[in-house]
Design an enzyme around this catalytic site. Sequence first.
Site, PDB file in Angstrom:
ATOM      1  N   THR A 154      40.189  36.963  17.768  1.00 16.63           N
ATOM      2  CA  THR A 154      40.108  36.545  19.168  1.00 16.63           C
ATOM      3  C   THR A 154      39.209  37.587  19.820  1.00 16.63           C
ATOM      4  O   THR A 154      39.230  38.759  19.413  1.00 16.63           O
ATOM      5  CB  THR A 154      41.473  36.520  19.890  1.00 16.63           C
ATOM      6  OG1 THR A 154      41.998  37.834  19.955  1.00 16.63           O
ATOM      7  CG2 THR A 154      42.473  35.607  19.176  1.00 16.63           C
ATOM      8  N   HIS A 155      38.431  37.172  20.795  1.00 15.72           N
ATOM      9  CA  HIS A 155      37.459  38.080  21.457  1.00 15.72           C
ATOM     10  C   HIS A 155      36.506  38.713  20.438  1.00 15.72           C
ATOM     11  O   HIS A 155      35.991  39.800  20.684  1.00 15.72           O
ATOM     12  CB  HIS A 155      38.166  39.200  22.239  1.00 15.72           C
ATOM     13  CG  HIS A 155      39.273  38.723  23.121  1.00 15.72           C
ATOM     14  ND1 HIS A 155      39.119  38.505  24.466  1.00 15.72           N
ATOM     15  CD2 HIS A 155      40.561  38.406  22.837  1.00 15.72           C
ATOM     16  CE1 HIS A 155      40.272  38.078  24.984  1.00 15.72           C
ATOM     17  NE2 HIS A 155      41.155  38.006  24.012  1.00 15.72           N
ATOM     18  N   SER A 276      10.837  35.578   5.320  1.00 18.85           N
ATOM     19  CA  SER A 276      10.012  36.143   6.378  1.00 18.85           C
ATOM     20  C   SER A 276       8.585  36.243   5.872  1.00 18.85           C
ATOM     21  O   SER A 276       8.355  36.518   4.693  1.00 18.85           O
ATOM     22  CB  SER A 276      10.549  37.533   6.742  1.00 18.85           C
ATOM     23  OG  SER A 276       9.510  38.314   7.310  1.00 18.85           O
ATOM     24  N   LYS A 282      13.728  39.319   3.136  1.00 18.02           N
ATOM     25  CA  LYS A 282      14.507  38.545   4.102  1.00 18.02           C
ATOM     26  C   LYS A 282      14.918  37.164   3.595  1.00 18.02           C
ATOM     27  O   LYS A 282      14.178  36.491   2.893  1.00 18.02           O
ATOM     28  CB  LYS A 282      13.716  38.357   5.406  1.00 18.02           C
ATOM     29  CG  LYS A 282      13.609  39.606   6.246  1.00 18.02           C
ATOM     30  CD  LYS A 282      14.938  40.117   6.759  1.00 18.02           C
ATOM     31  CE  LYS A 282      15.495  39.300   7.893  1.00 18.02           C
ATOM     32  NZ  LYS A 282      14.733  39.473   9.149  1.00 18.02           N
ATOM     33  N   GLU A 289      20.426  28.832  13.051  1.00 17.24           N
ATOM     34  CA  GLU A 289      19.885  29.273  14.351  1.00 17.24           C
ATOM     35  C   GLU A 289      19.338  28.091  15.141  1.00 17.24           C
ATOM     36  O   GLU A 289      19.507  27.999  16.360  1.00 17.24           O
ATOM     37  CB  GLU A 289      18.765  30.290  14.129  1.00 17.24           C
ATOM     38  CG  GLU A 289      19.252  31.594  13.511  1.00 17.24           C
ATOM     39  CD  GLU A 289      18.067  32.450  13.055  1.00 17.24           C
ATOM     40  OE1 GLU A 289      17.646  33.307  13.835  1.00 17.24           O
ATOM     41  OE2 GLU A 289      17.561  32.235  11.941  1.00 17.24           O
ATOM     42  N   GLN A 321      14.536   3.579  32.547  1.00 13.79           N
ATOM     43  CA  GLN A 321      13.633   3.688  31.406  1.00 13.79           C
ATOM     44  C   GLN A 321      13.646   5.084  30.794  1.00 13.79           C
ATOM     45  O   GLN A 321      13.336   5.255  29.618  1.00 13.79           O
ATOM     46  CB  GLN A 321      12.218   3.306  31.841  1.00 13.79           C
ATOM     47  CG  GLN A 321      11.218   3.354  30.728  1.00 13.79           C
ATOM     48  CD  GLN A 321       9.917   2.691  31.148  1.00 13.79           C
ATOM     49  OE1 GLN A 321       9.866   1.477  31.360  1.00 13.79           O
ATOM     50  NE2 GLN A 321       8.881   3.484  31.292  1.00 13.79           N
ATOM     51  N   LYS A 324      16.195   6.155  27.288  1.00 17.56           N
ATOM     52  CA  LYS A 324      16.082   6.064  25.828  1.00 17.56           C
ATOM     53  C   LYS A 324      15.519   7.334  25.189  1.00 17.56           C
ATOM     54  O   LYS A 324      15.954   7.746  24.121  1.00 17.56           O
ATOM     55  CB  LYS A 324      15.249   4.836  25.451  1.00 17.56           C
ATOM     56  CG  LYS A 324      16.046   3.536  25.643  1.00 17.56           C
ATOM     57  CD  LYS A 324      15.200   2.295  25.564  1.00 17.56           C
ATOM     58  CE  LYS A 324      14.339   2.075  26.783  1.00 17.56           C
ATOM     59  NZ  LYS A 324      15.043   1.916  28.062  1.00 17.56           N
TER      60      LYS A 324
HETATM   61  N1  ARG Z   1      10.983  -0.593  29.773  1.00 21.09           N
HETATM   62  C1  ARG Z   1      12.054  -0.967  30.656  1.00 21.09           C
HETATM   63  C2  ARG Z   1      13.251  -0.030  30.414  1.00 21.09           C
HETATM   64  O1  ARG Z   1      13.249   0.605  29.432  1.00 21.09           O
HETATM   65  C3  ARG Z   1      12.457  -2.362  30.396  1.00 21.09           C
HETATM   66  C4  ARG Z   1      12.971  -3.121  31.573  1.00 21.09           C
HETATM   67  C5  ARG Z   1      11.925  -3.279  32.605  1.00 21.09           C
HETATM   68  N2  ARG Z   1      12.400  -4.130  33.634  1.00 21.09           N
HETATM   69  C6  ARG Z   1      11.697  -4.249  34.738  1.00 21.09           C
HETATM   70  N3  ARG Z   1      12.162  -5.075  35.597  1.00 21.09           N
HETATM   71  N4  ARG Z   1      10.610  -3.572  34.963  1.00 21.09           N
HETATM   72  O2  ARG Z   1      14.152   0.037  31.213  1.00 21.09           O
END
Ligand code: ARG
Length: 457
Positions: A154-155, A276, A282, A289, A321, A324
């Site tokens: 601990t610590h 290294s 090394k 890391e 958008q 993603k």
């Molecule tokens: N490329 C857009 C996104 O990833 C798709 C949907 C676009 N819809 C719109 N009404 N411009 O969200």
Amino acid sequence: MLWGGRFKSSINELAMKFSSSLDVDIRLIEEDIQGSVAHVTMLAAVGILTESESKTIRDGLSSVLAEYQSGSWKPTAELYEDVHSAVESRLTELIGSVAGKLHTGRSRNDQVATDVRLWMRKVAGEIIRLNENWQKVLVAKAETHQNTMMPGYTHLQRGQPVTLAYHLLVYTEMAERDKVRWKAVLDAVSLSPLGSGALAGSTLPLDRDLTARLMGFSGPTLHALDTVADRDFMLDALQAASTGMIHLSRLAEELILWSTKEWDFVRLADEVTTGSSLMPQKKNPDMAELIRAKTGRTTGNLMSFLTVMKALPLSYNRDFQEDKRLLFDSVDTYSDSLQLMTLMIDGMEVKTDRFIEDLKHDFSLATDLADWLVVQGMPFRDAHHLVGKVVRWCEDNGKFLPELTDTDLKTVSDVFTPDALRVLSPATCLENKKTTGSPNPALISRQITTWKQHLKM
Ligand code: ARG
């Protein structure tokens, strides 16, 4: 171009580049086509398309996918705004004007919501499997090291002795909780958004149950406006990836410490270490890391997307958008880290004797001695104080607890009897542990058996 009708001039070049998500969302091409195939199949089933139109579109979509996969069609961000427009444009080139019927009753808002849920479903399943594999490697390592003693901390100060098995099984528990989080992500993407339209459904008689079924969802979502505005499942996934990375980062840090000359406890396999360019001797724990560092990215992605979502009015906003890029990065980082950590632990050599002598030269059995006094009837606070005095006596006399003799103990207090020496042996101290969840070797062996059954090992 999907929306030219009301525009007099075309989009500015920088604006196009700035707003195109193609480079990121092209990754959804299979899901996008899967969704479109379900959509046109349904459009024919409800009589909006003829069976032959529907088939022409479906065959065309298969060709688009095949062309993309073979590399004969290379969509670029200069030409297309996103994967959805790219696929539809290519389809039009291939099959002509009937392609214009594909988007009937659909918006990119419900389309993208569908694509990313399909993708999430596949990936969450994979991550659960990677975690299971990770757990199997941990349990196997734990089984080998049931008798490998080490200090528990601990610590980052020595607390009480434990075994490596006990320590590693912590990460098995963490992975089990991680799996629960990813199962929750799976639950969050179990309903189909398709047919929600831009935000308010459709005047066309779309059969949402049918498209849901065709794509393997358990049914359609219940509220169109909520559906196109909902990215909770992404927040959940970003959170799950962050927590998973936090877990891995803790072990990464331990591996870095354990593989130092100072700790000298483990040796990582050549395949997961680097040398290294300057110092020939090394062997660096770079993967550990990098896992530690990449945890900053997954935490950052979660914070980024929380910030994107905050105060966004209903329903769809182009802000989404940005989701993603963050989601893919977190999932990729986490899944690579998980696999590398699995490799690292699998190939890790342990110096099983490293702490045997070492544990005889510390004070990590002080609590055990206090517990012995408690069993003799002494209040714990007094026992704590008295053992503190024993430790001070040891420091003054250059001794450690496991080296004490009956006479030494008697010098500090005559409440000690020779029986007290019994609890001062690192070799047997774990057998004295009585509580559920403690490192008692019998309990750990039972835990390993239970894990093996659970993980079907
Ligand atoms: N490329 C857009 C996104 O990833 C798709 C949907 C676009 N819809 C719109 N009404 N411009 O969200």
